[in-house]
Every structure is written in structure tokens, then in C-alpha cells.
Design an enzyme around this catalytic site. Structure first.
Site, PDB file in Angstrom:
ATOM      1  CE  LYS A 102      16.431  28.468   2.729  1.00 20.37           C
ATOM      2  NZ  LYS A 102      15.321  27.599   2.276  1.00 20.37           N
ATOM      3  N   GLY A 120      10.572  31.620  -4.079  1.00 20.13           N
ATOM      4  CA  GLY A 120      11.647  32.523  -4.474  1.00 20.13           C
ATOM      5  C   GLY A 120      12.863  31.746  -4.931  1.00 20.13           C
ATOM      6  CB  CYS A 153      14.571  27.343  -3.899  1.00 18.31           C
ATOM      7  SG  CYS A 153      15.241  27.108  -5.545  1.00 18.31           S
ATOM      8  CG  ASP A 154      12.181  29.797   1.852  1.00 26.08           C
ATOM      9  OD1 ASP A 154      12.772  28.984   2.576  1.00 26.08           O
ATOM     10  OD2 ASP A 154      11.105  30.345   2.163  1.00 26.08           O
ATOM     11  CB  SER A 155       8.135  27.283  -1.083  1.00 28.14           C
ATOM     12  OG  SER A 155       8.830  26.941  -2.259  1.00 28.14           O
TER      13      SER A 155
END
Length: 406
Positions: A57, A141, A104-106
Site C-alpha cells: 500500500k 503491519g 497499514c494492514d491488520s
């Protein structure tokens, strides 16, 4: 210290709200990353998956900004937080890039499975019914890039989330609100799902979707202060650090050879190279009555430049350590025919380095690439003093494996 501008590469309202509550008002630009395509390339578990997506991203947004900058007549590169997509009403007057870009990513790990967004009521109900009364781990992350060069650092946050027992009526009502359909794990801790979360062990903000402590640590390792991101409040008093000033001044574009190239700020407190971990091969041979290992004097521009180590480096998202270690070794030595006989892994938590001990036929001549100043066969008891610190720490264990090999 001066104020710094931040661009958030995410459409998540929760991440934006987290930053705003901390006094940071970023611009927002949504990346259009094909998430299933990225995840299809990831061999590892949830930590590597969220890191891969966060990295994709942030790098996608940086690529879009570079493309816009190259377009004739481009007036602006940034958008406001209120409007994730460019429009005449939302573009800022400043045509410069943001100082920093954050992706970000979850994902939620439960009972051996990884849960992203459920998207449908049926999937959400199945997950919430299973999760009620139990706990799982929320992984988030982060990838923070310098807005011009693209150099960055990444980090993970983890938290154990305990879900309260829920009645079927509560589950149905929660799903009918549509909130759980578009969030990792099918729940929020800062919204309608909050009453059903009994305890969070670990980073609360990471559960929301963006860890403020990890953001602070990532900035600090680049010589920057999170107070420099405050929009209204004054940054911390004092001069800019030389490290931060030098980092922000870099203009040469960082172009990773592999998607997992980059620094990760590990939970051990150290910064390591290789977002998916790293691996190398300690090749040995028996030559004129003594056992020797193939050592590499690393080029000055590389990580650990000017020190001796074994050929190796960052592994890709789609590789296991053995495949990545063998690839790195063959790229840096030109040697493809080795017999792996043992391995040694140093696991730091969010990052690991695996050394493979491998026999090489006597008489094979290595061919160095640009990563090396020199490649040399050296006796196991004659290694030079200027070893890479991490390799030096693991060398006693690796040496024992080399000597034990038949």
C-alpha cells in the site's frame, strides 16, 4: 524541530481517527492494491501477510505520487484527509510530496486461521459465533516511507483480544449494523463491537488498526520525533538530529529488487534487513587437509558493508528460508551446486535469520556480484576479526555444525 507532513495510505476511518486523536492530521490517499494478488505471493503467516500488504500500500501510493509528478501540468500531489481520492476541491495548494507515507494492514488470527474482512453477513456470523467466549491475536503491519526517496522502515504490533460470550441475538444485531463486515476479524474495539471485547493484552491502538507506539519507534529509529507530526501543537524543543536531517534530505529513489527488501523494526528492539526474514548459506569444503568456509566481504553500500559474513540476504514473500537462502547464495557467488546438511536459526520474534550449512566440491571457484568486495575460502579457525556483528554472534553454533558435517 520542524513540523512534518504525513500521508496515510489507507481508507480506514479508524486509522485516521487514531491519528487525529493523537494530534496528527494526515492527508489520505487510498492505494488501489490488489490485496488477493499480494496475499497469493505470501508464503508465511499473518505477520508476513499484514507486512506485505502494508508495504504494498505504501509503495503503491509513492508510485502514484511519482507518476503524477511526472505528468505534464500536474498541480498537486496530495489530498486531504476528508477526501481519499483526488478532486479539485480536495487537492492542497502545496505541490510537494509529503515528508512521510504510512501504510497499514491488520488481520486476526484465531484457532489457527487468519481472518481478514468477512465482507458477507454469512461469513461474519460464522466467525463471530466461533470467536465468542474465546480469544485470538490481532496482527497489524506498518510501513513508513520517506516521501521522496522511498526509503523506509516497517514494524509489527500484536495483541491478544478476548471476546465475550455473545448471544445469537447480539451477533445478529451486530452484523445487521454492517460494522463487522468491513473490519479485520469481524469486530472493532473502538465502535459497536467494543462492549463485546472483555480484554486486550498488548497494543490497544494496534487493535484499532494503527499502533501509535510503533509509529513513534519507527520515527525514532530514523532520527525523527512523533511530535514533529503534530498538526497544531509545537514539536519537542531542540535541534533536529543529524540522522533525521540526513534521512529527510535523501532524494535518490530507493528501488527494491524484491518486495520484501527493506528494514523491519523488530520486537527485539533492533532493526533488521528483510521484511520476510533473511537467510544465507555457509558453504564449506575440504581443501588440502583443512576445512574451509566461503566468506564474503560485503560492499560498502550494502547492509553491513565492510564486514565479513556469509553470502545471504532478504528472502521474498513467496519464499521459504531455504529457497531464499539458496537464491541469495547463488546470486552472490555464482555457485548453484551445494548439498545442504544442517541449519541454524536465530529468531528475534518478528524477524529470523536462517543459516544453512552446505558442502561444496573442492575446486569450485566463486564469482562475486556487486554485493561483494571479495569472496574467499577461509579456514574455520582463521576467520578475520571484522565480522558482521550478527554473524559473529552465531558463528560458534554454525562453526560446530560445519565441523560436525560428514
Amino acid at each position: 524541530m520542524k513540523h512534518l507532513s504525513l500521508m496515510l495510505a489507507s481508507k480506514s476511518p479508524a486509522r485516521l481517527a487514531t491519528l487525529e486523536a493523537a494530534g496528527i492530521e494526515p492527508s489520505v490517499r487510498v492505494s488501489h492494491v490488489d490485496e488477493p494478488a499480494v496475499l497469493a505471493e505470501v508464503r508465511g503467516g499473518p505477520s508476513q501477510q499484514v507486512l506485505a500488504l502494508a508495504t504494498a500500500k505504501a509503495r503503491a501510493v509513492l508510485g502514484e505520487l511519482r507518476s503524477m509528478e511526472a505528468e505534464p501540468g500536474a498541480d498537486s500531489l496530495t489530498t486531504t484527509a476528508a477526501s481519499p481520492t483526488p478532486s479539485p476541491a480536495s487537492t492542497t495548494l502545496d505541490s510537494g510530496r509529503p515528508d512521510l507515507i504510512l501504510g497499514c494492514d491488520s488481520m486476526f488470527e484465531f484457532d489457527g486461521q487468519v481472518f481478514g474482512k468477512p465482507h458477507t453477513p454469512e461469513v461474519a456470523k460464522e466467525r463471530l459465533t466461533a470467536m465468542a467466549g474465546h480469544s485470538g491475536i490481532l496482527h497489524t503491519g506498518h510501513c513508513l516511507l520517506q516521501g521522496t526517496s522511498g526509503e523506509g522502515v516497517s514494524a509489527l504490533s500484536h495483541a491478544t483480544v478476548h471476546v465475550s460470550p455473545m448471544s445469537e441475538a447480539e451477533i445478529d444485531a451486530y452484523i445487521a449494523s454492517t460494522e463487522p463486515l468491513w473490519v479485520a476479524g469481524s469486530f472493532t474495539v473502538d465502535g459497536l463491537g467494543g462492549p463485546f471485547i472483555t480484554q486486550v493484552e498488548g497494543d490497544y491502538h494496534g487493535v484499532v488498526g494503527l499502533s501509535l507506539p510503533r509509529l513513534r519507534e519507527m520515527l525514532a529509529c530514523r532520527g525523527l520525533s512523533i511530535t514533529q507530526l503534530w498538526t497544531e501543537a509545537a514539536p519537542a524543543d531542540g535541534p533536529e538530529s543529524a540522522l533525521g536531517r540526513e534521512y529527510l534530505s535523501r532524494t535518490r529513489p530507493f528501488t527494491p529488487r524484491h518486495g520484501a527488501d527493506g528494514f523491519i523494526l523488530c520486537s527485539c528492539g533492533r532493526r533488521h534487513w528483510g521484511l520476510a526474514g533473511a537467510a544465507g548459506v555457509c558453504a564449506f569444503r575440504d581443501h588440502e587437509g583443512r576445512r574451509e568456509v566461503l566468506m564474503q566481504l560485503r560492499s560498502q553500500w550494502s547492509h553491513g558493508g565492510g564486514t565479513w559474513s556469509i553470502p545471504g540476504g532478504a528472502i521474498e514473500w513467496y519464499e521459504d528460508p531455504l529457497a531464499g537462502g539458496r537464491r541469495e547464495f547463488s546470486e552472490e557467488t555464482g555457485i548453484t551446486d551445494v548439498e545442504v546438511v544442517a541449519k541454524h536459526t536465530v529468531d528475534h520474534g518478528d524477524w529470523a535469520y536462517t543459516t544453512y550449512v552446505a558442502r561444496c566440491a573442492d575446486g569450485v571457484v566463486p564469482t562475486p556480484d556487486a554485493e561483494s568486495i571479495e569472496l574467499r575460502w577461509i579456514g574455520v579457525d582463521d576467520l578475520p576479526e571484522n565480522l558482521h556483528p550478527s554473524f559473529a554472534k552465531s558463528w560458534p553454533q554454525v562453526r560446530a555444525l560445519v565441523l560436525e558435517a560428514d
